[in-house]
Write a protein that holds these residues in place. Structure first.
Motif, short mmCIF file in Angstrom:
data_model
loop_
_atom_site.label_atom_id
_atom_site.label_comp_id
_atom_site.label_asym_id
_atom_site.label_seq_id
_atom_site.Cartn_x
_atom_site.Cartn_y
_atom_site.Cartn_z
N CYS A 172 0.84 -1.20 0.00
CA CYS A 172 0.00 0.00 0.00
C CYS A 172 0.88 1.25 0.00
N VAL A 173 0.59 2.17 -0.91
CA VAL A 173 1.32 3.43 -0.97
C VAL A 173 0.92 4.29 0.22
N LEU A 174 1.90 4.92 0.86
CA LEU A 174 1.64 5.69 2.07
C LEU A 174 0.57 6.76 1.86
N GLU A 175 0.63 7.44 0.74
CA GLU A 175 -0.35 8.51 0.48
C GLU A 175 -1.76 7.94 0.30
N ALA A 176 -1.87 6.76 -0.30
CA ALA A 176 -3.18 6.12 -0.46
C ALA A 176 -3.77 5.77 0.91
N LEU A 177 -2.92 5.31 1.82
CA LEU A 177 -3.39 5.02 3.17
C LEU A 177 -3.82 6.30 3.88
N SER A 197 4.92 7.68 -3.44
CA SER A 197 5.52 6.49 -4.08
C SER A 197 5.88 5.38 -3.11
N CYS A 198 6.29 5.72 -1.89
CA CYS A 198 6.80 4.70 -0.97
C CYS A 198 5.69 3.78 -0.47
N HIS A 199 6.06 2.55 -0.13
CA HIS A 199 5.13 1.54 0.36
C HIS A 199 5.26 1.41 1.87
N ILE A 200 4.17 1.09 2.52
CA ILE A 200 4.20 0.95 3.98
C ILE A 200 5.11 -0.20 4.40
#
Length: 521
Positions: A172-177, A197-200
């Motif tokens: 999950c992309v941090l911004e999506a969360l 861009s980064c993933h949790i």
């Protein structure tokens, strides 16, 4: 004393509407990797740039291996076209480049388990990869490791609105969360410039810090549980959602910050705080680092429970953003800048505390100029001046990046010392410092048009020796990755390193998980 109305001045003259600011900001973060690759698609191979690192005794990838991966994932999730694979081989700051021939894109823990079991049986080295936003070469292959991308493991599993515990897959992309949680009245306890861009899973694997650590602490406290897959394919279920669980060893902590060397994190349970009702951001100009220290101490004492971020930039850092990204400095030119954020439940209370603090700081002469914002698009614009620094620096060419922790009184001393040391090198363009003054984490950056060995030798190991002399840490939040393995001894004792090696051998006897990373040979 300047009037209170001075502090109510918001960012004026911004040439973007609220929607335009939001779109360009998010788009720039999501596209930063591709932009960098387009500027220099032929990054020098890690094996060439660092010839002292030798390939381990791992198997070579064959068509038989590819067919097995395709039997699990299908051809569409088994990437073998060199044009498709290349972007996964290069880190976004053009520092390292591997030679992997395949990228695997599982969607489930079961698929990850099957892949790792097979790779372990076949002695195939693997490189777990999330959003590939790392800054120490930990997320790309060194040689020809099999890349396992978590980009399709992006499902939100549950949110307990009573406890605020979110459970999701590692991709999950941090911004999506952040967006999902905001719709339910919560926020993520960490915020990073690369959140688009980064993933949790990558955040957890590197124990990422970011701008909210001052308020919410590190991921060792926020992450309640993880699910991870060991090298042999065994799934370790430590996915607790309890705030208190005092039963035996806390195995989750082995995976938080281990950078994929002990297991591949597949799911995360994380405690998320309620969204603040009121947010204010102040951008301040100061004359000296001594004034920065005084203002930081004053902010923590006078703003107390509402202070959520305390950041510092020097003028060279801000110039990288304003000159290279065409952002506008909302106040006058100053040697140093600070960005303070308050977040709380009572807007009038928080605003009154912030204004009282600012008026006091200006009366004492510690703060020379400033602007305050509490409207979302203008808050976002001010934060760009800090969060887009890494992007701005990349426009110079090559960036030597160092993420260190230092005692606060010595926080900035290495920046002028390094600039003086590099002054005679014609390849040197810029030396600057910025970071989280609230928790002692400095980001030291030196730029040049391209990688230069002489410049590199002037910087290392001096930067780590200086840090060690001041009893600091050679890595504050970016991890060790590939770049810092031979310098970890500056911050860890031999007994600690021996224990780390023992744990690695226990969980990954063949050493297939992210080899050449974290631990020295």
């Amino acid at each position: 004393m300047l009037s209170r109305n001075f502090f109510r001045l918001l960012v004026r003259g911004a040439h973007q509407t609220k929607s335009a600011v939001s779109f360009s900001y998010i788009a720039s973060r999501k596209l930063h990797k591709s932009v960098c690759l387009q500027k220099n698609p032929q990054v020098e191979l890690t094996a060439v740039r660092y010839p002292e690192v030798k390939r381990g005794n791992y198997s070579e990838l064959t068509d038989r291996h590819i067919k097995f991966f395709e039997s699990i994932l299908g051809k569409d999730r088994t990437l073998t076209d060199p044009a498709d694979v290349e972007a996964y081989n290069v880190d976004w700051i053009k520092m390292v480049r591997g030679q992997s021939r395949v990228v695997l894109k599982p969607k489930t823990t079961e698929e990850v388990s099957a892949i790792l079991k097979y790779c372990n049986d076949e002695t195939l080295a693997v490189c777990p990869q999330g959003g590939n936003t790392g800054l120490v070469g930990g997320s790309v292959p060194v040689f020809d490791e099999v890349i396992i991308s978590t980009s399709l493991m992006n499902q939100i599993i549950s949110l307990d609105e009573l406890s605020g515990v979110l459970i999701c897959q590692a991709g999950c992309v941090l911004e999506a969360l952040e967006t999902y949680l905001s719709e339910h009245g919560f926020i993520m306890p960490l915020d990073l410039g690369a959140k688009g861009s980064c993933h949790i899973g990558g955040n957890v694997s590197t124990n990422a810090g970011g701008i909210r650590l001052l308020r919410y602490g590190s991921l060792h406290g926020s992450v309640l549980g993880v699910e991870a897959v060991k090298a042999n394919g065994e799934v370790i279920d430590c996915l607790s959602s309890l705030k208190k669980d005092n039963t035996g060893y806390h195995l989750k902590h082995l995976f938080i910050g281990s950078e994929g060397t002990l297991g591949l994190v597949t799911k995360v349970a994380i405690h998320c705080p309620p969204s603040p009702k009121a947010v204010n951001v102040a951008f301040l100009g100061l004359n000296s680092f001594d004034d920065v220290l005084k203002t930081s101490i004053s902010a923590r004492r006078k703003l107390g429970e509402v202070l959520s971020s305390c950041e510092m930039l020097d003028h060279v850092t801000l110039d990288a953003v304003t000159s290279n990204l065409n952002l506008r400095n909302p106040i006058g030119e100053h040697p140093f800048y600070m960005l303070l954020e308050t977040s709380g439940s009572n807007g009038e209370h928080d605003e009154a505390k912030l204004n009282a603090f600012l008026e006091s700081s200006m009366s004492s002469g510690e703060v020379l100029d400033g602007t305050v914002a509490n409207e979302p698009s203008r808050i976002q614009y001010l934060w760009q001046l800090r969060e887009r620094v890494a992007e701005g620096l990349v426009h110079d060419g090559y960036v030597f990046k160092y993420d260190i922790s230092l005692p606060l009184k010595e926080f900035y001393t290495i920046v002028p010392k390094m600039a003086e040391r590099l002054a005679g090198n014609k390849k040197f363009l810029r030396c600057c410092g910025y970071g989280h003054i609230g928790d002692g984490n400095l980001h030291l950056n030196i730029t040049s048009k391209e990688f230069d060995h002489d410049l590199h030798n002037l910087i290392e190991p001096f930067v780590f020796e200086w840090t060690s002399k001041l009893k600091g840490s050679v890595s504050a939040e970016h991890g060790i990755g590939f770049k810092k393995t031979k310098f970890i001894h500056y911050s860890k004792s031999d007994s600690s390193l021996n224990m780390m090696h023992d744990i690695k051998k226990l969980l990954d006897p063949k050493g297939i998980l992210n080899p050449y990373k974290v631990l020295p040979k």
